[in-house]
Motif scaffolding. Structure first.
Motif, mmCIF file in Angstrom:
data_model
loop_
_atom_site.group_PDB
_atom_site.id
_atom_site.type_symbol
_atom_site.label_atom_id
_atom_site.label_comp_id
_atom_site.label_asym_id
_atom_site.label_seq_id
_atom_site.Cartn_x
_atom_site.Cartn_y
_atom_site.Cartn_z
ATOM 1 N N LYS A 11 0.851 -1.191 0.000
ATOM 2 C CA LYS A 11 0.000 0.000 0.000
ATOM 3 C C LYS A 11 0.891 1.247 0.000
ATOM 4 O O LYS A 11 1.945 1.282 0.640
ATOM 5 C CB LYS A 11 -0.915 -0.001 1.220
ATOM 6 N N ALA A 12 0.469 2.253 -0.744
ATOM 7 C CA ALA A 12 1.276 3.464 -0.930
ATOM 8 C C ALA A 12 1.610 4.158 0.391
ATOM 9 O O ALA A 12 2.688 4.730 0.538
ATOM 10 C CB ALA A 12 0.552 4.427 -1.870
ATOM 11 N N GLU A 13 0.711 4.075 1.364
ATOM 12 C CA GLU A 13 0.928 4.790 2.620
ATOM 13 C C GLU A 13 1.853 4.053 3.585
ATOM 14 O O GLU A 13 2.216 4.583 4.628
ATOM 15 C CB GLU A 13 -0.412 5.090 3.303
ATOM 16 N N LEU A 14 2.273 2.839 3.225
ATOM 17 C CA LEU A 14 3.152 2.066 4.099
ATOM 18 C C LEU A 14 4.601 2.175 3.642
ATOM 19 O O LEU A 14 4.896 2.324 2.457
ATOM 20 C CB LEU A 14 2.739 0.592 4.093
ATOM 21 N N ASP A 16 8.232 0.836 2.665
ATOM 22 C CA ASP A 16 8.697 -0.331 1.911
ATOM 23 C C ASP A 16 10.191 -0.478 2.186
ATOM 24 O O ASP A 16 11.020 0.050 1.453
ATOM 25 C CB ASP A 16 8.411 -0.127 0.419
ATOM 26 N N ARG A 38 9.958 0.804 -5.137
ATOM 27 C CA ARG A 38 8.985 0.024 -4.363
ATOM 28 C C ARG A 38 8.981 -1.378 -4.946
ATOM 29 O O ARG A 38 8.922 -1.553 -6.152
ATOM 30 C CB ARG A 38 7.598 0.646 -4.428
ATOM 31 N N ASP A 74 -1.969 -3.962 -2.040
ATOM 32 C CA ASP A 74 -3.047 -3.761 -3.004
ATOM 33 C C ASP A 74 -2.775 -4.624 -4.230
ATOM 34 O O ASP A 74 -1.617 -4.728 -4.670
ATOM 35 C CB ASP A 74 -3.102 -2.302 -3.471
#
Length: 89
Positions: A11-14, A16, A38, A74
């Motif tokens: 998910k973009a908000e997490l 990496d 990512r 996702d």
């Protein structure tokens, strides 16, 4: 036989951490043009027979429940690769 490709990304908000480690390695190699990396997962699933809406729906369900962790990932892509020319079934 056709192959279905499922792509899963964090998910973009997490954060990496693996992507950050690769980005750091690129910087140490002098590849400073690349500022962010990512990492995700790619699954290739070969299908016996024709890919229709029912098969795609089943793959979507598998992608959501087995191939990805919906808390942190996702499903970003599902697409069909056709069989190479000359391949027999």
């Amino acid at each position: 036989m056709p192959t279905i490709v499922v792509e899963v990304m964090p998910k973009a908000e997490l954060l990496d951490p693996q992507g950050k480690a690769v980005a750091g390695a690129l910087g140490r190699l002098g590849k400073t043009r690349f500022t962010s990396v990512r990492l995700g997962k790619r699954f290739e699933i070969t299908v016996a027979g024709h890919v229709d809406d029912a098969v795609l729906a089943e793959i979507q369900d598998l992608a959501d429940t087995v191939l990805s962790n919906s808390v942190i990932e996702d499903v970003v892509g599902i697409h069909v690769l056709e069989a190479p020319a000359g391949e027999t079934h």
